[in-house]
Scaffold this motif. Structure first.
Motif, PDB file in Angstrom:
ATOM      1  N   HIS A 112      -2.826   0.866   3.827  1.00  0.00           N
ATOM      2  CA  HIS A 112      -3.536   2.134   3.650  1.00  0.00           C
ATOM      3  C   HIS A 112      -3.056   3.227   4.601  1.00  0.00           C
ATOM      4  O   HIS A 112      -3.023   4.405   4.233  1.00  0.00           O
TER       5      HIS A 112
ATOM      6  N   LEU B 166      -9.000   7.634  -1.332  1.00  0.00           N
ATOM      7  CA  LEU B 166      -7.575   7.408  -1.118  1.00  0.00           C
ATOM      8  C   LEU B 166      -6.844   6.967  -2.380  1.00  0.00           C
ATOM      9  O   LEU B 166      -5.644   7.234  -2.519  1.00  0.00           O
ATOM     10  N   TYR B 167      -7.558   6.308  -3.306  1.00  0.00           N
ATOM     11  CA  TYR B 167      -6.876   5.756  -4.481  1.00  0.00           C
ATOM     12  C   TYR B 167      -7.459   6.233  -5.819  1.00  0.00           C
ATOM     13  O   TYR B 167      -6.717   6.689  -6.686  1.00  0.00           O
TER      14      TYR B 167
ATOM     15  N   LEU C 108      -6.349  -2.905   7.631  1.00  0.00           N
ATOM     16  CA  LEU C 108      -6.005  -1.623   7.018  1.00  0.00           C
ATOM     17  C   LEU C 108      -4.851  -1.755   6.032  1.00  0.00           C
ATOM     18  O   LEU C 108      -4.528  -0.799   5.329  1.00  0.00           O
TER      19      LEU C 108
ATOM     20  N   TRP D 144     -10.095   9.318   5.308  1.00  0.00           N
ATOM     21  CA  TRP D 144      -9.024   9.569   4.348  1.00  0.00           C
ATOM     22  C   TRP D 144      -9.218  10.938   3.685  1.00  0.00           C
ATOM     23  O   TRP D 144      -8.243  11.538   3.211  1.00  0.00           O
TER      24      TRP D 144
ATOM     25  N   VAL E   3       0.008   4.827   3.217  1.00  0.00           N
ATOM     26  CA  VAL E   3      -0.352   5.648   2.053  1.00  0.00           C
ATOM     27  C   VAL E   3      -0.932   6.977   2.509  1.00  0.00           C
ATOM     28  O   VAL E   3      -0.598   8.042   1.986  1.00  0.00           O
ATOM     29  N   MET E   4      -1.815   6.933   3.517  1.00  0.00           N
ATOM     30  CA  MET E   4      -2.464   8.158   3.977  1.00  0.00           C
ATOM     31  C   MET E   4      -1.470   9.128   4.596  1.00  0.00           C
ATOM     32  O   MET E   4      -1.509  10.332   4.333  1.00  0.00           O
TER      33      MET E   4
ATOM     34  N   PHE F  70     -11.769   3.732  -0.762  1.00  0.00           N
ATOM     35  CA  PHE F  70     -10.927   3.505  -1.940  1.00  0.00           C
ATOM     36  C   PHE F  70     -11.123   4.622  -2.973  1.00  0.00           C
ATOM     37  O   PHE F  70     -10.192   4.947  -3.713  1.00  0.00           O
TER      38      PHE F  70
ATOM     39  N   TRP G 186      -0.521  -3.378  -3.428  1.00  0.00           N
ATOM     40  CA  TRP G 186      -1.210  -3.978  -2.282  1.00  0.00           C
ATOM     41  C   TRP G 186      -0.693  -5.382  -1.977  1.00  0.00           C
ATOM     42  O   TRP G 186      -0.700  -5.798  -0.831  1.00  0.00           O
TER      43      TRP G 186
ATOM     44  N   GLY H 260     -10.823   4.860   7.773  1.00  0.00           N
ATOM     45  CA  GLY H 260     -11.306   4.506   6.450  1.00  0.00           C
ATOM     46  C   GLY H 260     -12.325   5.520   5.988  1.00  0.00           C
ATOM     47  O   GLY H 260     -12.549   6.548   6.640  1.00  0.00           O
TER      48      GLY H 260
END
Length: 348
Positions: free
Chosen positions: A310, A62-63, A307, A288, A313-314, A59, A163, A284
């Motif tokens: 995600h 990726l975020y 997942l 990422w 998003v990736m 997280f 999400w 994960g």
């Protein structure tokens, strides 16, 4: 009666649409509330601590870091005012976002860290805990001034709208900035093979630790090592709920654990991945990150429901950042291959 039927459907549709509009308005108000809080934090004129980040590595990469890049651009936050607080030697992840970096492991014992983070009902930092406040107080002592805190809970509140399916991918696009990451130089690169593939498998809900999966992954490592050098990013450290799969170093398989400490492990992994010809690992965490280091990545799983959004998003992040290629691999599709390989290896 026919007249009633004629107007019943338009009335029903109007009532439903009104309910949907109310929901949309509430979701917009929730997002605006987070943005107002960020604006208030930036407007105070104080040094801004972004963090402390205590949650999952995945997280963060990726975020959280892309979210902070958006904050920097949208609110014109000068990096010289910003102190990033995280762990594992990841100062390079925050380059261009924060002018200073504070390493949590320099001030908190890893055993105490694990105990305190487990006190939360969730690994997600949905609110500022007493442990978060203690770390912020430590940062204030280290830098010698009071600070404003841009806490991860703000990101969790904002992105929960995505999400949970209440907002589309475009909402996340509007609140993130994906960019390549510059790796650090922590260990002597001459310790590494001239050419190698970096590999990190750890147990997760999407890749649980089972005997069958261990056999599959062992075959995977051995097959790859027959063609090239493999550097395993097993840390030998237990710092969160994810434990590394362990494969004994042999021949062309090298373990990087001897180069890692709590204070540098993620930084060392970043450096090693950046120098690799490719990265393969659990879907994960640093999977990422690897494409943002310019390294083609294969991220494996057996249970995709964990997942969530995600993967999408990736894939979009790689496109937007001009990053290296990213491929998600379902190991269940390899069962016939691994079974055949096992049968061949057992033949006299």
């Amino acid at each position: 009666m026919s007249l009633l039927r004629r107007f019943r459907r338009p009335l029903r549709d109007a009532l439903r649409h009104r309910g949907e509009l109310r929901e949309q308005l509430q979701w917009s108000r929730d997002a605006w509330a987070v943005e107002r809080e960020i604006d208030d934090i930036v407007d105070r004129g104080q040094t801004v601590v972004v963090g402390p980040w205590l949650s999952e590595v995945g997280f963060e990469t990726l975020y959280w870091v892309p979210f902070l890049r958006w904050v920097k651009a949208a609110f014109r936050l000068d990096p010289s005012r910003v102190v990033a607080v995280s762990r594992g030697g990841v100062a390079s992840w925050y380059e261009g976002i924060a002018g200073r970096y504070v390493e949590i492991w320099d001030h908190v014992d890893p055993v105490e860290f694990a105990r305190r983070t487990q006190e939360r009902a969730t690994t997600k930092q949905l609110e500022m805990s007493s442990f978060d406040r203690e770390i912020v107080a430590t940062v204030e002592r280290v830098i010698g001034e009071r600070v404003a805190v841009l806490h991860p809970s703000l990101m969790y509140r904002l992105f929960s709208l995505f999400w949970s399916g209440q907002r589309a991918q475009s909402f996340l696009d509007a609140h993130t900035r994906f960019e390549p990451v510059v790796p650090p130089s922590i260990i002597d690169a001459r310790r590494l093979p001239r050419e190698y593939v970096a590999m990190k498998f750890y147990a997760a809900r999407s890749l649980p630790d089972t005997p069958d999966l261990r056999r599959t992954l062992t075959w995977f490592v051995e097959s790859l090592a027959a063609r090239t050098n493999v550097v395993l990013l097993d840390t030998g450290l237990v710092l969160d709920e994810h434990s590394d799969y362990s494969f004994g170093p042999s021949g062309r398989v090298v373990s990087a654990k001897t180069w890692m400490t709590p204070a540098n492990n993620l930084g060392v992994q970043t450096q090693i991945i950046a120098g690799a010809q490719a990265f393969i690992g659990t879907c994960g965490s640093v999977a990422w990150l690897a494409p943002m280091l310019g390294v083609n990545t294969s991220a494996v799983y057996v249970d995709p429901k964990w997942l969530h959004a995600h993967l999408g998003v990736m894939l979009r992040a790689c496109h937007k950042a001009g990053a290296a290629r990213f491929a998600a691999v379902d190991l269940r599709a390899m069962d016939p291959l691994t079974a055949a390989a096992g049968a061949i290896s057992r033949e006299p």
